[in-house]
Write an enzyme that holds these catalytic residues in place. Structure first.
Site, PDB file in Angstrom:
ATOM      1  N   ASP A 179      11.126   1.679   4.005  1.00  0.00           N
ATOM      2  CA  ASP A 179       9.673   1.627   3.930  1.00  0.00           C
ATOM      3  C   ASP A 179       9.192   0.836   5.155  1.00  0.00           C
ATOM      4  OD1 ASP A 179       7.041   1.765   2.874  1.00  0.00           O
ATOM      5  OD2 ASP A 179       7.275  -0.270   2.090  1.00  0.00           O
ATOM      6  N   ASP A 209       5.325  -0.703   5.955  1.00  0.00           N
ATOM      7  CA  ASP A 209       4.400  -1.833   5.733  1.00  0.00           C
ATOM      8  C   ASP A 209       5.030  -2.850   4.790  1.00  0.00           C
ATOM      9  OD1 ASP A 209       1.726  -0.991   6.991  1.00  0.00           O
ATOM     10  OD2 ASP A 209       2.185   0.759   5.763  1.00  0.00           O
TER      11      ASP A 209
END
Lengths: 307, 307
Positions: free
Chosen positions: A26, A28
């Protein structure tokens, strides 16, 4: 009590990395916050690839196209290209093109990246960008309830939209009164982690549209398995030798569980170790899917093993 | 199967009206839709009062002050004054003034009526009306996450706001990160019934703010009993000789049940007889509270008994 949630460090970390060929990250809250890379993240991604590991990026953030993600990665120093990125903007367009029975155009609550990815798949859309001015004078609400709708619209797609307004909510809800209108959302994250604490995520807008339409959106992003399926279609990877690394239990870790992957929670973003432990200690098998196999304080903790 | 949900007509209707002194009416979908009165509603309200019945108006709609409701009622031909109206705009202001421990001002998502009722209670507020222009250029989201907040704000109040934007959502969520900040909503109706099918209600905006703040709002409107308590404080009425008339099971009828009143569902608005029957046939005591004592196709059905 469920298994997992083991602190990944030292010799365990070396053994673990030897057992994986591919790492899905992932972005952010994991590799960066806003415009600043998490310290050590750039070195980690580059070192992993030098050691022959395959690295991919799976992000629920719908504000960037594949191309824009490629540029952001390179701008921050990551040696990575757009073909390694799977975001909800391109995957939503792929879904509408290949998996849905869309006839006509899309009413889009979302930004330029989503609009571009839809256009790249040959799908027309309206609604994106700043909305029209409000009708002046008393009782504009009467006008909105009766405003003509575009009969070509066959789907409503909700992504991150900094230009979200009441009028857009009103239009989306009116399109969705037609049960044949497809209702798609890029993701349901309610917080976008940034320097300064973060701002409301797409999930907040999805909640508003779902309430107004009295319908539930089909969701492209994690924890849905769709982005992982897109990745597998383009790149052959072995799930048993793949790990998902993320900062959210209810999206990243749950998607990993849903796909039969091992998972690592990193504590630089949204979810806390306490939340993970609470899921682990619960009696609910649904909550056990939210327990990561391992956790680290930061992805930088994986670096020493690679030196 | 719960009792109730009896069709109110003929001699039953005469007997029933003889047993009540006070009638509380919801407005949107019951007495009017938008700017048009439901046929027969004006005659009913006026005739009831001529026959010595006391009539009050309990509305979740936060777009009008007491004074504005008085004007709307008279404009449509109802013989009624502002003292008979209990709306969520004045009641939210009363709550903040007398029931909450508010220190400082209110960040308001809502219109001029709410702002006026707050000011009438001596409460300062900011946020109402069209928001500022979006910061131009790339990455405005970074700016919003760090934008200075007003330290005087001690509460966030969410009502109907046709000027709702992403930026307002962002500000409200950031104020609500302080656990001491009071979180109040006028109501949670997700549909505002109008000619042309209706538009999204305040409840849609509340859902977005709740998701962004990861908190639940305290709600002033029906099914909460607070507006009924405000009414009882100003006008002495006997609950055993009072009936609540509304078009929504989950607000009007549930509030009536919560206050120990008899209830009438009218079928000119949001809820259907099928929904009421489904609650009646369920095994859940919670759902039985949503079953009206009686139902009518329209409030006009009560008229013949009064002639």
């Amino acid at each position: 009590m469920a298994a997992g949630c083991v602190h990944l460090s030292g010799s365990l970390c070396s053994q673990f990395l030897a057992s994986v060929d591919a790492l899905l990250f992932d972005c952010d809250g994991v590799l960066w916050k806003g415009e600043s890379a998490i310290p050590g993240a750039v070195q980690l991604i580059n070192r992993l690839q030098e050691r022959g590991k395959r690295v991919f990026f799976l992000t629920n953030n719908s504000t960037k196209s594949r191309q824009m993600y490629g540029e952001k990665l390179r701008g921050l120093g990551f040696q990575a290209g757009p073909e390694q990125v799977f975001g909800t903007a391109p995957c939503a367009a792929l879904y509408l093109r290949h998996e849905s029975e869309l006839r006509g155009s899309v009413y889009l609550i979302g930004g330029a990246a989503l609009r571009g990815e839809l256009q790249a798949q040959g799908i027309a859309c309206s609604g994106s960008g700043p909305g029209p001015e409000l009708t002046p004078g008393p009782g504009p609400t009467q006008v909105w309830a009766a405003e003509p709708l575009d009969p070509a619209v066959g789907a409503v797609l909700v992504g991150f939209d900094e230009h979200f307004t009441y009028l857009k909510l009103c239009r989306a809800a009116r399109y969705l009164r037609n049960p044949a209108c497809i209702f798609l959302a890029t993701n349901t994250d309610t917080l976008l982690p940034l320097e300064g604490g973060g701002i409301p995520g797409t999930g907040c807008l999805v909640k508003a549209v779902e309430a107004a339409a009295n319908r539930t959106a089909h969701v492209i992003g994690k924890p849905s398995v769709y982005m992982f399926e897109c990745l597998v279609k383009e790149h052959s990877i072995d799930p048993s030798r793949t790990v998902m690394v993320g900062d959210r239990l209810d999206t990243d870790i749950l998607m990993g569980s849903n796909c039969g992957l091992r998972t690592i929670l990193t504590l630089t973003g949204v979810s806390s170790l306490e939340e993970a432990k609470a899921h682990q200690e619960s009696d609910s098998s649904d909550r056990h899917k939210l327990v990561p196999s391992y956790y680290v304080d930061s992805v930088a903790d994986l670096l020493p093993t690679l030196d």
